[in-house]
Design an enzyme around this catalytic site. Structure first.
Site, PDB file in Angstrom:
ATOM      1  N   SER A 179     -37.248 -64.560  69.915  1.00  0.00           N
ATOM      2  CA  SER A 179     -37.619 -65.741  69.162  1.00  0.00           C
ATOM      3  C   SER A 179     -36.910 -65.800  67.811  1.00  0.00           C
ATOM      4  CB  SER A 179     -39.145 -65.780  68.998  1.00  0.00           C
ATOM      5  OG  SER A 179     -39.579 -67.001  68.461  1.00  0.00           O
ATOM      6  N   ASP A 386     -39.557 -72.973  77.308  1.00  0.00           N
ATOM      7  CA  ASP A 386     -40.515 -71.878  77.502  1.00  0.00           C
ATOM      8  C   ASP A 386     -41.903 -72.214  76.967  1.00  0.00           C
ATOM      9  OD1 ASP A 386     -40.382 -71.601  74.715  1.00  0.00           O
ATOM     10  OD2 ASP A 386     -39.007 -69.898  74.786  1.00  0.00           O
ATOM     11  N   HIS A 411     -42.978 -68.428  76.264  1.00  0.00           N
ATOM     12  CA  HIS A 411     -42.234 -67.964  75.094  1.00  0.00           C
ATOM     13  C   HIS A 411     -42.487 -66.489  74.772  1.00  0.00           C
ATOM     14  CE1 HIS A 411     -39.966 -68.344  71.409  1.00  0.00           C
ATOM     15  NE2 HIS A 411     -40.978 -67.863  70.719  1.00  0.00           N
TER      16      HIS A 411
END
Length: 533
Positions: A179, A386, A411
């Protein structure tokens, strides 16, 4: 007593969960795991007595401690967001070579539900492959409130790279970021390319919002975010408390949609509003604001936002200084290049509806005052991704990539996907399997290869037979007819000579047999005939 109980619970939990190495592979290169936003345990250190207490993530007194210790204001002269409590410094624990801070984030054993695993499953898996904590496996936690290019954070990252390099005996490092961690690594690569090239061998980015997370961040700035849902929110930080923090976090502004990126569909902030014409007639219209204009609407919506801290009310509007800082960060990122000696890989999430544009109000209930937006539940126009980062953004790293692979997954949950584990195993050379295909997630094992050439009546005849097994955990797409029979495909190609006589001809047949126990047998038979010159 409450703090002591929480520490004991967490200690017992980690003893139960911390993996023990079954064996160590000394040939492996070191790996450094870098988390995303909210992915590091944080402690508050009292500057007067040096005592520290865990403030992210905790259960007992979670919201109160969050507001008193983590709420902050941005200092444009340094680019740093500083806690409102002037007697508090925020630090990240370095236990277990940095892995403790990014492993299991929640001391949740009391409730009995594991809700915030972070890199835990990946750490367990990599130890099975032969990695060893403190020798070939490390973590880098950081204060995720800060800008991804904050000098203090990047200095810590440089020191971490050097420490990992030395601890592993001078081996170059594999970085695995998740991320926002991908944005941090990219910033470091831009601003300290010499150090990056010196210590890094491979960089694998997972679910990185390279061009932003448009829908998610827009609603976060206006409404806040929840990290847990349902009744568990009673034991965690309220959405409103989170909202008041994030308005002063440069890292969040740096995740807004990149304005210079050529989106397939421009992210919009849409608002149903009531308008009156010159005659006083009322009309309900849908205003669609692209990125530049949407900033003005967010600014107006937060113009009266305030926070009460220590008995004082302070204004907390959209911070235009942070916005300027974030735009400068984006400009720096746009010039990023991967050093020639480093290999870059990109894994991104797909197959989930992901917020892209945000809509407030409706034709029946229009927004009459923009300052109402923080109290209105938004609706999303979604795209593939996601669930947090659109695939379009995650794929657009702007770098020279060795491979980009889309993996179905959520995610944060993508860090637990076995498909991702198999890809990492392959790219880190922990499996030594030359037949694995990371994009399609299967292994092709050759079983038969026969080739014969001979001359016959002035013609060169070549026959080829190949057989292989495709091994895959996904058996949903078997390419087999409904009756379970093999699928047969054929193709023929001919090329005439100058006098229209035969110059060359080839014929091939592929037979795909039914899957059996995760294996699929494929057979290729081919014959070519050409004039012998």
């Amino acid at each position: 007593m409450a703090v002591l109980l929480e520490d004991i619970v967490l200690w017992l939990k980690l003893i139960r969960k911390t993996p023990q190495p079954s064996y160590v592979d000394p040939s492996l290169d070191p790996v450094l795991l870098v988390p995303g936003i909210a992915g590091s345990i944080l402690k508050a250190v009292d500057t007067e007595n040096g005592k520290d207490e865990r403030i992210w993530v905790r259960i007992i007194g979670a919201d109160y401690k969050f507001r008193t210790k983590l709420w902050s204001r941005f200092d444009p002269s340094t680019g740093k967001t500083v806690s409102l409590d002037q007697n508090t410094n925020i630090m990240v624990p370095e236990d277990r070579s940095g892995l403790y801070a990014i492993d299991v984030l929640d001391p949740d054993l009391i409730i009995g539900h594991e809700c915030v695993y972070y890199f835990h499953d990946m750490i367990v898996e990599m130890i099975k492959w032969g990695f060893q904590e403190g020798k070939t496996l490390f973590g880098f936690g950081y204060d995720f409130r800060q800008s991804n290019r904050l000098p203090e954070t990047l200095e810590r990252f440089a020191a971490k790279l050097e420490a990992v390099y030395n601890a592993s005996g001078g081996k170059k490092i594999n970085i695995i970021s998740h991320s926002m961690g991908g944005i941090l690594v990219k910033c470091f690569m831009c601003l300290h390319s010499d150090i990056f090239e010196k210590y890094v061998k491979n960089w694998i980015a997972i679910a990185a919002p390279f061009q932003g997370a448009p829908g998610y961040i827009t609603s976060t700035l206006l409404n806040g975010m929840s990290f847990v849902d349902g009744w568990e929110q009673n034991f965690f930080i309220s959405k409103w408390s989170m909202h008041q923090l994030l308005i002063e976090c440069p890292s969040v502004y740096e995740l807004m949609a990149c304005r210079k990126f050529h989106w397939q569909h421009i992210p919009l902030l849409e608002i149903w509003r009531e308008k009156h014409d010159d005659d006083g007639n009322s009309h309900i219209i849908l205003e669609s604001c692209p990125q530049e204009e949407s900033r003005k609407f967010i600014k107006e919506a937060l113009s009266s936002n305030t926070v009460n801290y220590d008995g004082k009310t302070m204004p907390l509007p959209l911070n235009m200084e942070i916005l300027k800082w974030a735009d400068e960060t984006r400009e720096i990122l746009s010039h990023a290049k991967v050093p020639s000696s480093v290999k870059f890989y990109n894994i991104y999430g797909i197959n989930l509806e992901t917020p892209h544009s945000v809509c407030y109000g409706s034709e029946d209930t229009p927004v009459t005052d923009l300052e109402q937006l923080p109290f209105i539940q938004p609706k999303y126009v979604c795209v593939d991704g996601d669930g947090t980062v659109p695939a379009e953004s995650a794929k657009a790293d702007g770098l020279n990539a060795e491979a980009r692979v889309g993996v179905p997954g959520e995610h944060r949950g993508i860090l637990c996907e076995h498909h991702v584990f198999r890809i990492l195993n392959h790219w880190l050379k922990a499996d030594h399997d030359p037949y694995y295909n990371p994009i399609n997630d299967y292994v092709i094992l050759p079983t038969t290869f026969e080739m014969e050439r001979h001359k016959e009546k002035g013609l060169q005849v070549t026959s080829l037979k190949e057989e292989w097994e495709i091994i895959s955990e996904d058996q949903s797409d078997s390419n087999i007819t409904a009756d379970g029979n093999p699928v047969v495909s054929s193709i023929s190609i001919s090329h005439p000579g100058d006098d229209q006589s035969l110059q060359a001809e080839a014929h091939a047949t592929v037979i795909v047999y039914p899957q059996n126990e995760g294996k699929q047998h494929v057979e290729l038979n081919a014959v070519s005939v050409c004039v012998d010159d």
